[in-house]
Design a protein around this motif. Sequence first.
Motif, PDB file in Angstrom:
ATOM      1  N   TYR A 153       4.450   4.766   8.898  1.00 25.63           N
ATOM      2  CA  TYR A 153       4.980   5.503   7.659  1.00 25.63           C
ATOM      3  C   TYR A 153       5.834   5.184   6.837  1.00 25.63           C
ATOM      4  O   TYR A 153       5.541   5.578   5.648  1.00 25.63           O
ATOM      5  N   PRO A 154       7.055   4.552   7.047  1.00 27.84           N
ATOM      6  CA  PRO A 154       7.783   4.171   5.994  1.00 27.84           C
ATOM      7  C   PRO A 154       6.908   3.157   4.941  1.00 27.84           C
ATOM      8  O   PRO A 154       7.234   3.016   3.635  1.00 27.84           O
ATOM      9  N   VAL A 155       6.239   2.325   5.452  1.00 26.75           N
ATOM     10  CA  VAL A 155       5.396   1.589   4.625  1.00 26.75           C
ATOM     11  C   VAL A 155       4.486   2.055   3.828  1.00 26.75           C
ATOM     12  O   VAL A 155       4.416   2.389   2.353  1.00 26.75           O
ATOM     13  N   TYR A 156       3.878   3.281   4.430  1.00 23.31           N
ATOM     14  CA  TYR A 156       3.045   4.082   3.644  1.00 23.31           C
ATOM     15  C   TYR A 156       3.874   4.924   2.381  1.00 23.31           C
ATOM     16  O   TYR A 156       3.200   5.335   1.316  1.00 23.31           O
ATOM     17  N   ALA A 157       5.005   5.653   2.915  1.00 28.58           N
ATOM     18  CA  ALA A 157       5.912   6.437   1.900  1.00 28.58           C
ATOM     19  C   ALA A 157       6.293   5.373   0.870  1.00 28.58           C
ATOM     20  O   ALA A 157       6.670   6.031  -0.426  1.00 28.58           O
ATOM     21  N   ALA A 158       6.476   3.980   1.009  1.00 25.36           N
ATOM     22  CA  ALA A 158       7.100   3.198   0.064  1.00 25.36           C
ATOM     23  C   ALA A 158       6.152   2.978  -1.034  1.00 25.36           C
ATOM     24  O   ALA A 158       6.518   2.681  -2.179  1.00 25.36           O
ATOM     25  N   ARG A 178      -1.528   3.748   5.924  1.00 27.61           N
ATOM     26  CA  ARG A 178      -2.294   5.069   5.962  1.00 27.61           C
ATOM     27  C   ARG A 178      -3.302   5.090   7.082  1.00 27.61           C
ATOM     28  O   ARG A 178      -3.334   5.883   8.041  1.00 27.61           O
ATOM     29  N   GLN A 179      -4.001   3.883   7.090  1.00 24.16           N
ATOM     30  CA  GLN A 179      -5.031   3.752   7.986  1.00 24.16           C
ATOM     31  C   GLN A 179      -4.605   3.463   9.264  1.00 24.16           C
ATOM     32  O   GLN A 179      -5.140   3.986  10.271  1.00 24.16           O
ATOM     33  N   ASP A 180      -3.559   2.877   9.493  1.00 27.34           N
ATOM     34  CA  ASP A 180      -2.881   2.817  10.745  1.00 27.34           C
ATOM     35  C   ASP A 180      -2.394   4.059  11.428  1.00 27.34           C
ATOM     36  O   ASP A 180      -2.860   4.377  12.595  1.00 27.34           O
ATOM     37  N   LEU A 181      -1.893   4.951  10.550  1.00 26.68           N
ATOM     38  CA  LEU A 181      -1.864   6.282  11.238  1.00 26.68           C
ATOM     39  C   LEU A 181      -2.994   6.916  11.386  1.00 26.68           C
ATOM     40  O   LEU A 181      -2.922   7.924  12.727  1.00 26.68           O
ATOM     41  N   LEU A 182      -4.019   6.853  10.608  1.00 26.06           N
ATOM     42  CA  LEU A 182      -5.229   7.697  11.069  1.00 26.06           C
ATOM     43  C   LEU A 182      -5.756   7.108  12.441  1.00 26.06           C
ATOM     44  O   LEU A 182      -6.415   7.804  13.026  1.00 26.06           O
ATOM     45  N   ASP A 183      -5.865   5.750  12.500  1.00 27.40           N
ATOM     46  CA  ASP A 183      -6.239   4.981  13.632  1.00 27.40           C
ATOM     47  C   ASP A 183      -5.385   5.530  14.905  1.00 27.40           C
ATOM     48  O   ASP A 183      -6.156   5.475  16.070  1.00 27.40           O
ATOM     49  N   ALA A 184      -4.288   5.900  14.657  1.00 29.32           N
ATOM     50  CA  ALA A 184      -3.419   6.315  15.880  1.00 29.32           C
ATOM     51  C   ALA A 184      -3.691   7.653  16.359  1.00 29.32           C
ATOM     52  O   ALA A 184      -3.280   8.020  17.262  1.00 29.32           O
ATOM     53  N   GLY A 185      -4.449   8.351  15.472  1.00 30.10           N
ATOM     54  CA  GLY A 185      -4.701   9.914  16.035  1.00 30.10           C
ATOM     55  C   GLY A 185      -4.424  10.800  14.887  1.00 30.10           C
ATOM     56  O   GLY A 185      -4.854  11.980  15.041  1.00 30.10           O
TER      57      GLY A 185
END
Length: 484
Positions: free
Chosen positions: A278-283, A292-299
Motif C-alpha cells: 500500500y505505501p508504494v501504491y499511495a506514493a 496495486r496489483q499486489d493488493l488485488l492478488d492478495a485478495g
Amino acid sequence: MRRVEPVPSSAPASRGPAGSRRVRPAAVGAAVLLVLTAAPADALASESGIRGHCARVDRLRVPGAERQQVDCLDELTTAGTVASGHTDPADWAGLTPKDLATPRGVPGIQLDGYFPDTSTTDTNHGWNHDAQFVIRLPDHWNGGLVIAGAPGTREQYANDRAISDWVLARGYAFAATDKGNTGAAFYRDGARPGGAVVEWNERVTQLTRAARTVVTRRYLRPPTRTLATGMSNGGYLVRWQLENHPELYDGGVDWEGTLWREDGPNLFTYLPAALRSYPVYAAGGDGAESARQDLLDAGFPAGSEFLWPYHHHYYWDLTQRIYREEFDPAFDGATEAGTPYCSPGTPACDADYDYASRPGSVHDAVRRVSLTGRIGKPLITLQGTLDVLLPISKDSDVYAGMVRDAGRGDLFRYYRIEGGTHVDSLFDGFPDKLRPMVPCHRAAFTALEDWIGRGHRPPPPSRTVPRPDGAEPHTLLTDCRLAG
C-alpha cells in the motif's frame, strides 16, 4: 416486604484510555430498586407474576458468575441505557451508520456481571475484570434468546446498537460477552500462543449455558429457540459454536466472520501484502500500478481502492501486529506486537511476515482455533463484497466452500452483499458507493426465523445481492432484499 437490590458495588465510574465514558455501576442513575411483596410460589407462577414489569427479578442468579448485579429498567435499548449507564457508547462507536434508527419501548431486567477469570483488561463498572457479560430480559418476551460475542477486541456492549436494540424490540432476550479478554493487548492473556482466542469460544459457550438457565428462571420455561449471531470476530464465534456445540443452538447468522484456517487463508496470508504494497501504491510513480496489483492478488477487491487509505491508517497494521503476537510471539523476540508501520527490511517487521515459512508451532496455534465447515445447525453467512479488512474472496467465499465440502450445504445459505464493507460507519462517508450491512443482517435474521420456525420456509438460495441502482441512502439503511 422484601427489598431486592443489585449485588453492591462501591467502585466509581471509570474512563477509558481516550477519556471515553465508561459504564457506571448499574446501581447508579436510572437503575431502579424494586420493592416487592413476597408471594407464594403459585402466585409467582401465575400469568401476572411472569409477565409483570421485572417479574421474578429477585429469583435471578447467573450460574457460575463470580459477581452479578441486577437492575429493573424502564428501557433496555440504547434509547435508555446510554443515559442510565447500562451500556458503553465507546464500545459500539463506528460499527453502525449515524442515522440508524433506535427502537424504544422495551422495559425489563438487565444483569451485568463476570465469570471467574484471571485477566483484568475490561474496566467496565470499575471492576477491572474480564469475562464480563450482559443479559437483558424484556418484560414482553417472544420465547427466544439471542447470544452474541463481541467483534474485534471490544467488550460486551459492542453489539448494543447493531444487534441488541433490534432483537430486544422484537421480544428476544439477549446476552453478550467480552470473550474473556479485551483491547489491543489481548494477546497477553492465555498460557500459550492462541490461548486468548481459544478462550473466546469457551466464554461464548459458558454464557450460552448460563443465559438459557437465567431465561428459564425468569419466564418459567426454557427458550423455544436460541440463536447465535455476531459480526467479524463475533461472526467467527457463531461459526465455531455451530460446528462444535450445535446442541446449544437452533441456528445462527454469521456477519462477516473472521476465517481461521491452519493452511490459510487467514489474516496472516494477506495482511502483510497490504503492509508492503500500500505505501508504494499511495506514493504513486512507476511502482504504483504494480503495487496495486499486489493488493488485488492478495485478495483485496478491485473497486475498493477508495477504502484503502482508511484501512491502512486504522486497521491493517494494528490487526496484523496484535494477532501475529497472539499466535507467533517469537517473530519479534521480546518486542510486543512488532514495530508500527515499519518498512520492508526493518528487522522483525510485520510487512515481511511470511506465515507459510513460520515454525510448525505457529501453525499448531492457529489450528487450535481453526474452522472446519462442519456446522450442525442452520447457518446464514453474509459479507460485503467491498470488505477491505477481511477480503471476501479469502474469507466467506472460502468458508462457504468448506461447508459444502463438509456435506453440510443443506444447513447453509450465503449472501454476498454488493457494496457492503466491514464497518457500517463508512457508509456515512461514501453513501454513493457503499451499502450498510445492518439491514441485510436483519433480513438474514428474519430469514433464519422462517427457516427454523413459522412454517420452516427455506431462505432464498445463496447469491450475490446487488446494490440497487440509484437507491437513496435512507432506502439502503432500511431495506435489503435477499431474494432475487
